[in-house]
Design an enzyme around this catalytic site. Structure first.
Site, PDB file in Angstrom:
ATOM      1  N   TYR A 101       0.866  -1.181   0.000  1.00 34.57           N
ATOM      2  CA  TYR A 101       0.000   0.000   0.000  1.00 34.57           C
ATOM      3  C   TYR A 101       0.900   1.228   0.000  1.00 34.57           C
ATOM      4  O   TYR A 101       1.860   1.302   0.769  1.00 34.57           O
ATOM      5  CB  TYR A 101      -0.887  -0.005   1.246  1.00 34.57           C
ATOM      6  N   GLU A 189      -3.184   7.496  -4.249  1.00 35.32           N
ATOM      7  CA  GLU A 189      -3.039   6.193  -3.596  1.00 35.32           C
ATOM      8  C   GLU A 189      -2.812   5.104  -4.627  1.00 35.32           C
ATOM      9  O   GLU A 189      -3.448   5.105  -5.681  1.00 35.32           O
ATOM     10  CB  GLU A 189      -4.326   5.908  -2.805  1.00 35.32           C
TER      11      GLU A 189
END
Lengths: 388, 286, 388, 286
Positions: A101, A189
């Site tokens: 992530y 992201e």
């Protein structure tokens, strides 16, 4: 102001980040062609502006082009989080060795950007944050200084990324930061950032949320925004410059100012009622805005009464009253409306409303109580009749 | 007595020749605020209302006028530059009324303001009011009277509602500070609570919070540690759903953080009396 | 690392600054064609990397294309500040209402970039600084924060630029700052920035000096540098990584370290000699470098002796001695050479040089005196014989 | 006694596994310097000379080793990041040996270092030497002996020449600081002169300047105002022509500024004894 996955990926790719290769299809035929072009397994991914598309069945693996067509068809018939799926992204399935992530967003407490990374990628980062907070590494960025290479290395070392991948990881994070700054994003992201079979880092999903306040200086981004997505009333509220959020109650609210609008909802609930919406008409209150606001409130037929709460400051109550009267003539209102006016030119405003059908209230408490009484008078079960 | 602004405040208006700037300059002057200069690039040498000299730059304006406070009414995309300019020119209290300032601009502005030891109120705020002395911003002066209650709020019209309620109940305000509803702003509750604690003219405090962020929770920590004056709070947004921005960019419950109930609990635990709605506030004051 | 005017203008134009339109010619024919293409008066400007081209006759007005060809021919035969003129820039002559000086450079005292502007443009800014310091406005830039619009307005107001030109001026200065940062420049300068007949701001001359230390990360700029300009020995010194500056004396110097090299020159002068050059061979001292350095020193036939001063630290004296011996075999040296070695492995170094023709010295003072003696022994007037 | 470094200095080497880093780590250790950790990204977990642990980041290295000084041998384009990393990790004394650091990098680094209250020596400098105690950088330790003369210099080998001359004359050095020859560096003469003034182990000072900038002139102002210890100075470059860079990026006479003669005059006027050449320095010391 969110971008679609495929737009976010294009943005990242422009900044030099490797993204999974894919094309957008609008129908089964298109998905089939793209899938057969790639050969092998492909992922079919709903392009929607809401989250949770995975759980909603919006992301699926297809084994061949026939399969792809069928699955794309299914996904294109979905509505996810209030958004109709109009496009799917078709990409070759990637063999995943590891999922990371990686994101940059703003940290409200520290008033600065923050780089967030985790070795537990691919899943909801908020779940990781709650259950395994140690698995998340953060670096706070000084706004003027910007992200530094060493900060990315700090993060890389904390999430135990193999050091052979560091140079590439640093390059990706720096590029992501550039994308964040250059486009006035509030979130950029990559989840997951995948280590593939060749030990390269590939962005397999991408998310970009833009700062609406900055769109004026981001002409390219402004063109990317899908202003027509979502519910019709949201689009209309946006067009009129209103802040509107739908709720489940029966008392519609029309208020000037966001804090006062929330306060009005709260007081309704405190006295036993249920607000039907949040609505801030902002500063000033001309006829068009008031009329548009009323129309949006009334489109929800659970609404049994409307509470209008105006605190005149710079906004003058007489102007609001005139706007109201004009709006009432324009909009077909069949339910009772409670009005509370206070502040600048209140007396003139009230005088103008004297001959109308509006129910006047002395104070916010008075207005809330009156609105609740009106709803109660209509019978307790009334609110459920339309949900059958 | 008061905090931040009083009779001695010498106000510079940035964007003074714009529609908003002119309108509010007039209102502030009518209230008795000492507006000593205005800035509009390129309009240097003009006069506003035949009384206020206009300068091209803050530097020149501050030099000529001795302004010690600036209030900003320039468009959102130019507001950051205006704030930086004011601070660089030596202004120690900058009040930015402008709504819609880009978030990344605000992060940079905040860093600079802090480095310079200046105080920024706002942006996206109604400004400050010390009844009977000075009005800087857009708060309607006539709704508040002089008194001993310090008011600090993240909201605009909700603040007016509270000032109005206080006045109706016969109470007055030492200073009212609207700190603004943006996620990244110049001043937090903690900053203002500290100032009220030190102000001999403030005997009790009303704090108007709303959903989003952790500002009220940080305030609760401060209250427990350092503050002695009685505080009444109202936190707007108990009925607000998660994930939706409630008008103010900063008013949003995200990932379980920013809930009104958490804020209320934190404040209640440190002895703050919580009003269920604005009109309850006067009863809860001592 | 200076760019040519035409390169600097191209750079500025890429950043959105209006520059005077022009083309480069390498011969009379080209200049004529360009001039006739423009029609009317044109300016013919020598493209050289040294300053002072105006005074050297490198900038002239041509009334027509025939005139342009003739003038270009003249200018192309010039050598200015040691540089042959290889190209001329041909531009339409501009009617000038006002000339402004605008530059961004680094302020060594304050350790930050500085924006400099003056209403007295078109002439040497150092003259203005000396004679009319009030006519220069400066704004110091915080390195992380970068140049802010308000700083440019401060400067615009201080140089009495008409306010109608401010928005354009701000845009130009911000673009200039971007060019400064993006290209790792040490100076970006527009002099003059002209207010033309249409009241627009046009960059009529442009100067860019790049930070040589940053060229590694500026691949585009590296390609722009004309490494082949200037004197051959300068090119050779650069190729070998030597710092060499020619002077007028008779004693050549070969030293490791810049400070020590200057100190060596100073001591020569203090004892009555005249250094022929500054030369720092840098750290280490292999054969190739020493040989190359010797060749460069000896190319100047005013040089009557060479003083080699080596302080071994990390550099080992024995290594230097070996490099020297090898170099002496390679280069045809007909004049006496004084060597002073001290520091790490000095004894070994001196032992290696025992059998050479080199004159050894005990200390820097000793070396300087010996070198001066040698020159004096050659006769007082000798140094002038080659200048006849 | 000494300034900046002594026996208690715990040194971290950034770029320790590179050719330069390894070579000088070995030399510094031989001198007795306490090298407590090294940093090379991606080489964390390795050991150098079986004694010095290598870490991936300064953060980890400082946490594990308690280093209070860092010396940097990383390539020029990575040096700025290394300096910022060291300072962020809490190191208060950073010594950057690297030559050729881009100028704009240095402006940013300097701003950050100053904001953090750290001290940077260099870049493009030979480092520091406190004879008999600690050697940080590349100064050959054997050319200096212990003593009471503080040495500060913008140069490299010229400094060695001076240390050598001092040793030959029987004098020793308290600490030698090479502040580096770049136009924008971390530390100026003024900073080091102040430290020497306060150091009881330093009785007199040798200052080695060169052409370029105003650092020597600033030092002269300080000397007049605040410094009492006797100072001998040599300024290199009296014979240097204007407009030419003399090896060091910072050694250039520009627009009449930075001339050796001006520096010498400024220093002489405040009582500094000026050496005509390095070998004169010992005679001029008291």
């Amino acid at each position: 102001m969110k971008l679609y996955e495929y737009q976010a990926k294009k943005l990242f790719a422009q900044n030099g980040i490797s993204v999974s290769e894919g094309y957008v299809a609008v129908d089964e035929e298109g998905a089939k062609n793209i899938a057969s072009g790639f050969g092998g397994d492909v992922m079919i991914k709903a392009q929607v502006l809401s989250g949770g598309r995975g759980k909603a069945g919006g992301v699926k693996l297809a084994r061949n082009s026939e399969d792809a067509a069928m699955i794309a068809g299914e996904i294109l018939r979905l509505e996810i989080g209030g958004y109709k799926v109009r496009n799917v992204l078709v990409e070759p399935a990637i063999v995943i060795k590891k999922e990371i992530y990686l994101a940059i967003t703003n940290d409200r407490e520290r008033k600065c950007p923050v780089l967030i990374a985790s070795g537990a990628g691919g899943i909801d980062i908020e779940d990781v944050a709650e259950q395994e907070p140690d698995k998340i590494a953060r670096e706070y960025v000084k706004p003027f200084m910007g992200l530094c290479n060493y900060q990315v290395r700090n993060v890389a070392s904390e999430i135990d990324l193999p050091s052979r991948l560091w140079p590439e990881f640093v390059q990706i994070a720096m590029a992501l930061y550039d994308a964040y700054v250059e486009n006035d994003a509030t979130i950029v992201e990559i989840n997951p950032l995948v280590v593939n079979e060749e030990d390269a880092l590939i962005a397999v999903d991408a998310k970009v949320v833009l700062d609406g306040n900055a769109l004026m200086r981001q002409p390219e981004m402004r063109e990317n925004i899908d202003w027509g997505a979502g519910q019709e009333y949201e689009i209309e509220a946006h067009r009129l410059g209103l802040s509107y959020v739908a709720l489940d109650g029966q008392i519609g609210c029309l208020v000037n100012g966001a804090g006062l609008a929330m306060g009005t909802m709260d007081i309704i609930e405190y006295f036993g009622g249920e607000p039907a919406n949040f609505l801030d008409i902002g500063g000033g209150a001309n006829e068009e805005k008031v009329a548009g606001a009323l129309r949006i409130i009334l489109r929800d037929d659970r609404v049994k009464t409307v509470l209008i709460n105006i605190f005149g400051g710079i906004t003058r109550c007489d102007e609001v009253a005139r706007g109201l009267i004009a709006a009432m003539n324009e909009v077909d209102v069949e339910i009772p409306i409670v009005v509370r006016l206070v502040g600048t030119n209140k007396d003139e405003g009230l005088r103008l409303l004297e001959d109308s059908d509006l129910i006047l209230a002395d104070s916010l408490v008075d207005a809330a109580k009156k609105a609740i009484e009106l709803v109660k008078a209509l019978g307790k079960d009334d609110r459920y009749e339309h949900s059958d | 007595m008061s905090i931040l602004i009083d009779q001695s405040t010498r106000v510079l208006v940035q964007g003074i020749t714009g529609k908003e700037g002119l309108f509010h300059t007039n209102r502030m002057m009518e209230y008795g605020t000492e507006i000593v200069a205005g800035v509009t690039p390129g309009k240097g040498g003009d006069w506003v209302f035949d009384k206020v000299p206009v300068f091209n730059t803050c530097k020149a304006a501050v030099l000529a006028s001795g302004a010690n406070c600036s209030v900003i009414y320039v468009p959102a995309l130019y507001a950051a530059d205006a704030m930086l300019e004011a601070v660089t020119a030596g202004i120690k209290l900058v009040v930015c009324i402008t709504e819609g300032v880009p978030l990344q601009d605000m992060m940079r502005v905040r860093e600079y303001v802090d480095n310079c030891g200046a105080r920024l109120i706002g942006p996206n705020c109604p400004g400050l009011l010390t009844p009977g002395e000075c009005n800087v911003g857009i708060i309607p002066g006539d709704i508040a009277r002089e008194g001993n209650v310090g008011v600090v709020s993240r909201s605009g019209t909700l603040t007016y509602e509270v000032l109005h309620t206080l006045s109706e109940s016969g109470r007055g305000t030492s200073t009212c500070v609207g700190i603004g509803g943006d996620p990244i702003s110049g001043t937090s509750f903690v900053d203002i609570l500290r100032l009220f604690e030190e102000d001999p003219g403030t005997d009790q405090i009303v704090m108007i919070g709303e959903i989003g962020g952790q500002d009220e929770e940080r305030a609760a920590e401060q209250i427990a540690d350092r503050l002695s004056k009685p505080i009444v709070a109202f936190v707007a947004g108990r009925t607000a759903p998660a994930g939706k921005t409630m008008g103010h960019a900063g008013a949003i419950v995200e990932g379980g953080s920013g809930l009104a109930d958490n804020k209320i609990r934190a404040l209640r635990e440190v002895g703050v009396r919580i009003a269920n709605h604005p009109e309850e506030i006067p009863e809860l004051l001592k």
